[in-house]
Motif scaffolding. Structure first.
Motif, PDB file in Angstrom:
ATOM      1  N   ASN B  86       0.805  -1.207   0.000  1.00  0.00           N
ATOM      2  CA  ASN B  86       0.000   0.000   0.000  1.00  0.00           C
ATOM      3  C   ASN B  86       0.840   1.260   0.000  1.00  0.00           C
ATOM      4  N   GLN B  87       2.145   1.077   0.157  1.00  0.00           N
ATOM      5  CA  GLN B  87       3.004   2.250   0.236  1.00  0.00           C
ATOM      6  C   GLN B  87       3.394   2.729  -1.155  1.00  0.00           C
ATOM      7  N   MET B  88       3.502   1.781  -2.069  1.00  0.00           N
ATOM      8  CA  MET B  88       4.053   2.108  -3.379  1.00  0.00           C
ATOM      9  C   MET B  88       2.919   2.220  -4.376  1.00  0.00           C
ATOM     10  N   PHE B  89       2.833   3.346  -5.050  1.00  0.00           N
ATOM     11  CA  PHE B  89       1.711   3.505  -5.973  1.00  0.00           C
ATOM     12  C   PHE B  89       2.143   3.992  -7.342  1.00  0.00           C
ATOM     13  N   MET B  90       3.413   4.258  -7.534  1.00  0.00           N
ATOM     14  CA  MET B  90       3.845   4.675  -8.868  1.00  0.00           C
ATOM     15  C   MET B  90       4.341   3.437  -9.623  1.00  0.00           C
ATOM     16  N   PRO B  91       4.496   3.553 -10.935  1.00  0.00           N
ATOM     17  CA  PRO B  91       4.900   2.355 -11.692  1.00  0.00           C
ATOM     18  C   PRO B  91       6.271   1.800 -11.307  1.00  0.00           C
ATOM     19  N   THR B  92       7.257   2.656 -11.160  1.00  0.00           N
ATOM     20  CA  THR B  92       8.590   2.124 -10.870  1.00  0.00           C
ATOM     21  C   THR B  92       9.091   2.632  -9.517  1.00  0.00           C
ATOM     22  N   VAL B  93      10.130   1.977  -9.004  1.00  0.00           N
ATOM     23  CA  VAL B  93      10.699   2.356  -7.718  1.00  0.00           C
ATOM     24  C   VAL B  93      11.177   3.805  -7.757  1.00  0.00           C
ATOM     25  N   LEU B  94      11.874   4.165  -8.828  1.00  0.00           N
ATOM     26  CA  LEU B  94      12.397   5.531  -8.908  1.00  0.00           C
ATOM     27  C   LEU B  94      11.265   6.553  -8.895  1.00  0.00           C
ATOM     28  N   ASP B  96       8.436   6.322  -7.613  1.00  0.00           N
ATOM     29  CA  ASP B  96       7.895   6.402  -6.273  1.00  0.00           C
ATOM     30  C   ASP B  96       8.793   7.236  -5.368  1.00  0.00           C
ATOM     31  N   MET B  97      10.099   7.096  -5.565  1.00  0.00           N
ATOM     32  CA  MET B  97      11.019   7.816  -4.690  1.00  0.00           C
ATOM     33  C   MET B  97      11.039   9.315  -4.958  1.00  0.00           C
ATOM     34  N   VAL B  98      10.799   9.718  -6.217  1.00  0.00           N
ATOM     35  CA  VAL B  98      10.809  11.159  -6.481  1.00  0.00           C
ATOM     36  C   VAL B  98       9.444  11.794  -6.230  1.00  0.00           C
ATOM     37  N   PHE B  99       8.433  10.959  -6.083  1.00  0.00           N
ATOM     38  CA  PHE B  99       7.074  11.485  -5.901  1.00  0.00           C
ATOM     39  C   PHE B  99       6.989  12.490  -4.749  1.00  0.00           C
ATOM     40  N   ASN B 103       6.625  16.622  -4.946  1.00  0.00           N
ATOM     41  CA  ASN B 103       5.423  17.250  -4.428  1.00  0.00           C
ATOM     42  C   ASN B 103       5.753  18.437  -3.542  1.00  0.00           C
ATOM     43  N   TYR B 104       6.928  18.385  -2.928  1.00  0.00           N
ATOM     44  CA  TYR B 104       7.317  19.510  -2.082  1.00  0.00           C
ATOM     45  C   TYR B 104       8.146  20.513  -2.857  1.00  0.00           C
ATOM     46  N   GLY B 105       8.052  20.436  -4.179  1.00  0.00           N
ATOM     47  CA  GLY B 105       8.619  21.499  -4.998  1.00  0.00           C
ATOM     48  C   GLY B 105      10.076  21.326  -5.379  1.00  0.00           C
ATOM     49  N   MET B 106      10.647  20.144  -5.114  1.00  0.00           N
ATOM     50  CA  MET B 106      12.045  19.960  -5.507  1.00  0.00           C
ATOM     51  C   MET B 106      12.103  19.667  -7.014  1.00  0.00           C
ATOM     52  N   PRO B 107      13.053  20.270  -7.733  1.00  0.00           N
ATOM     53  CA  PRO B 107      13.172  19.961  -9.164  1.00  0.00           C
ATOM     54  C   PRO B 107      13.463  18.482  -9.376  1.00  0.00           C
ATOM     55  N   ALA B 111      15.683  15.687  -7.218  1.00  0.00           N
ATOM     56  CA  ALA B 111      14.981  14.584  -6.555  1.00  0.00           C
ATOM     57  C   ALA B 111      15.580  13.249  -6.978  1.00  0.00           C
ATOM     58  N   GLU B 112      15.930  13.134  -8.253  1.00  0.00           N
ATOM     59  CA  GLU B 112      16.528  11.883  -8.726  1.00  0.00           C
ATOM     60  C   GLU B 112      17.899  11.666  -8.103  1.00  0.00           C
ATOM     61  N   ALA B 113      18.645  12.759  -7.984  1.00  0.00           N
ATOM     62  CA  ALA B 113      19.972  12.645  -7.378  1.00  0.00           C
ATOM     63  C   ALA B 113      19.834  12.155  -5.940  1.00  0.00           C
ATOM     64  N   ARG B 114      18.850  12.707  -5.240  1.00  0.00           N
ATOM     65  CA  ARG B 114      18.648  12.301  -3.860  1.00  0.00           C
ATOM     66  C   ARG B 114      18.216  10.837  -3.778  1.00  0.00           C
ATOM     67  N   ALA B 115      17.336  10.454  -4.701  1.00  0.00           N
ATOM     68  CA  ALA B 115      16.875   9.061  -4.736  1.00  0.00           C
ATOM     69  C   ALA B 115      18.083   8.139  -4.927  1.00  0.00           C
ATOM     70  N   ASP B 116      18.984   8.522  -5.823  1.00  0.00           N
ATOM     71  CA  ASP B 116      20.161   7.692  -6.078  1.00  0.00           C
ATOM     72  C   ASP B 116      21.037   7.577  -4.843  1.00  0.00           C
ATOM     73  N   GLU B 117      21.136   8.694  -4.115  1.00  0.00           N
ATOM     74  CA  GLU B 117      21.920   8.701  -2.886  1.00  0.00           C
ATOM     75  C   GLU B 117      21.360   7.677  -1.890  1.00  0.00           C
ATOM     76  N   VAL B 118      20.038   7.733  -1.694  1.00  0.00           N
ATOM     77  CA  VAL B 118      19.397   6.817  -0.747  1.00  0.00           C
ATOM     78  C   VAL B 118      19.536   5.370  -1.210  1.00  0.00           C
ATOM     79  N   LEU B 119      19.356   5.151  -2.503  1.00  0.00           N
ATOM     80  CA  LEU B 119      19.476   3.790  -3.027  1.00  0.00           C
ATOM     81  C   LEU B 119      20.873   3.246  -2.773  1.00  0.00           C
ATOM     82  N   ALA B 120      21.884   4.103  -2.956  1.00  0.00           N
ATOM     83  CA  ALA B 120      23.263   3.663  -2.744  1.00  0.00           C
ATOM     84  C   ALA B 120      23.483   3.338  -1.270  1.00  0.00           C
TER      85      ALA B 120
END
Ligand SMILES: Nc1ncnc2c1ncn2[C@@H]1O[C@H](COP(=O)(O)OP(=O)(O)OP(=O)(O)O)[C@@H](O)[C@H]1O
Ligand SMILES: [Mg+2]
Lengths: 254, 239
Positions: B86-94, B96-99, B103-107, B111-120
């Motif tokens: 129920n947590q994941m609602f977008m098609p892909t993991v990425l 979902d992570m940028v969603f 939404n809080y206005g990050m370009p 957002a993708e860079a941050r997602a990559d950081e967390v994934l690493a």
């Protein structure tokens, strides 16, 4: 569907708005054919076939994905042959009543419209489609509703398959769902999908979702999209205005 | 910082699930929330996010959890749901992570860079472009944790973060929790993990907090745990 839409092909790269407008125009044109214009409609087949060819999506995939809806669409005209018995055409000694022709026309219309919608969704990502709807000034609420519906359909399908699997595992040797379980199955399905939809929606709220999606950036409108729109419009107008198959046939048969 | 003052809640009238809860969780603290099945752990977390209405007063970083503050509260608090489906609602993991960040206005790029950081950080690079409906249960759980971390909340609530994880992923999560500086509240039956990560433990039973103290003390108290349908953590049972 999302996976198909994430592939890459000349069609996928077209501007979503161009694809949307052409698809809508195409469907309207198909629907506007008169009810005995079966031959003219066949020319319209060229458009989906060309798109299948260009996008690298297989026709069989389309029919497989649409297998649930297709029979419904085809069932729309089945009463026609009984209602409309006037002879419209003679093939050799067999008289074909108008109803049969109008039934076939209706079925073909349905199939064509479905194929066009399928191709649109299969070559365009849902969020960029929604973004282009927003650009057309369709109200945000409607677009969000569309996007959410698209997601919830997935939830519903998930629940159905999980529940029927759970059922099948505890009802060995039984084919399908026993009639006595239908009521509770449907009730549970409704409750469960509502619960999940509710939780998914909370999960979205928790991550800052208000009432509009942060829509993806739409790619710029490039020349290929303009060419695509112009050719499609010309083709649709031609196929709608002139009965191409009959014309071609007329060249050879006199 | 989360403050409960005489907080109560019931799903059905007359059957309170939580009653007279008063406690505070300080900034930067890592608190374990334990209790038998149905004790109300998930319910308590949902109260903090304003997903359920509560009686009494409940504040996050000084903000009362009520309609007008909900957006701000939810921006600060990240919540890993008990059910990752129920947590994941977008098609892909990425996606979902940028969603959240978007939404809080990050370009998007940021957002993708941050997602990559967390994934690493979580060793999940391979999941980046996978489809959410095509990953395993445990992978989905890791991805769900990643989506929340990508939002960089100042308070993190995790409901059963280690359930369904393999030993290596469980370790990764434990280490990630340990490294965080945010305020953390972790509900789990994995008492070994609680012992490894939390300095303080709340034991929930019968709608009340029946014990609140240092993790070392509570998790070693066999009589207390057994009185509330719990057992010693495995690592202490063998001693
Ligand atoms: N939607 C609901 N409606 C009514 N009662 C509910 C609902 N959700 C939970 N409950 C009840 O509230 C109580 C607390 O549930 P909660 O989910 O908070 O427990 P939990 O401590 O998270 O348990 P677990 O360890 O199994 O996750 C349970 O007795 C449960 O039966
Ligand atoms: Mg729970």
């Amino acid at each position: 569907m999302e996976e198909l839409a994430a592939q890459d092909s000349p069609v996928h790269r077209l501007h979503p708005l161009a694809k949307l407008l052409v698809a809508v125009g195409y469907i309207l044109a198909v629907m506007s054919f008169p009810k005995y214009a079966l031959t003219g409609l066949f020319a319209m087949l060229l458009y989906p076939l060309a798109l299948f060819q260009l996008s690298g999506i297989r026709v069989s995939t389309c029919f497989y994905k649409l297998r649930v809806i297709l029979p419904l669409v085809c069932a729309v005209g089945v009463a026609n042959p009984f209602l409309d018995r006037a002879v419209a055409l003679r093939v050799g000694t067999v008289a074909v009543p108008g109803g049969v022709i109008s039934m076939l026309t209706l079925m073909l219309k349905g199939v064509l419209a479905l194929m066009a919608s399928f191709l649109l969704v299969a070559t365009t990502r849902m969020d960029s489609l929604c973004a282009s709807l927003r650009r057309l000034r369709v109200p945000g609420v409607l677009v969000t509703l569309l996007l959410l519906t698209y997601r919830y359909v997935g939830v519903l399908v998930d629940e159905v398959s999980a529940m029927s699997q759970a059922y099948a595992l505890r009802a060995p040797g039984q084919r399908g769902l026993h009639i006595s379980a239908w009521g509770s199955f449907l009730g549970q399905l409704l409750l469960r999908s509502m619960d999940r939809a509710q939780e998914l929606y909370s999960a979205m709220l928790l991550r800052g979702f208000h009432d509009h999606f942060h829509y993806v950036a739409i790619p710029p409108f490039r020349r290929d999209s303009a060419v695509y729109m112009a050719t499609s419009a010309a083709f649709i107008a031609l196929a709608r205005g002139v009965d191409l198959p009959r014309l071609l046939g007329g060249l050879f048969v006199r | 910082m989360i403050v409960f003052e005489d907080v109560g809640f019931s799903y059905e009238r007359g059957v309170p699930v939580l009653e007279g809860l008063s406690l505070s969780i300080h900034a930067g603290e890592c608190v374990g929330l334990i209790g038998a099945n149905g004790a109300g752990k998930s319910t308590l977390m949902q109260l903090v996010l304003g997903l359920l209405p509560h009686n009494g007063s409940l504040r996050v970083d000084g903000l009362e959890v009520e309609k007008k503050n909900l957006a701000e509260v939810r921006r600060r608090v990240g919540y890993v749901l008990q059910d990752s489906d129920n947590q994941m609602f977008m098609p892909t993991v990425l996606e979902d992570m940028v969603f959240g960040p978007c939404n809080y206005g990050m370009p998007r790029a940021e957002a993708e860079a941050r997602a990559d950081e967390v994934l690493a950080e979580l060793g999940l690079e391979a999941l980046r472009n996978r489809y959410n409906h095509k990953i395993s249960g445990g992978e989905k759980r890791m991805a769900a944790i990643a989506t929340i971390l990508a939002m960089r909340p100042s308070v993190i609530l995790m409901d059963e973060p280690s359930a369904t994880l393999d030993p290596v992923n469980r370790r990764t999560v434990i280490r990630a929790i340990g490294r965080m500086e945010q305020t953390r509240l972790i509900a789990s039956h994995d008492l070994d993990m609680i012992l490894d990560t939390c300095s303080r433990v709340l034991l929930l039973s019968g709608g009340h907090v029946v014990a609140d103290g240092p993790a070392e003390a509570i998790l070693r108290d066999r009589a207390l745990l057994e009185a509330h349908r719990m057992e010693l953590p495995l690592c202490l049972q063998r001693l």
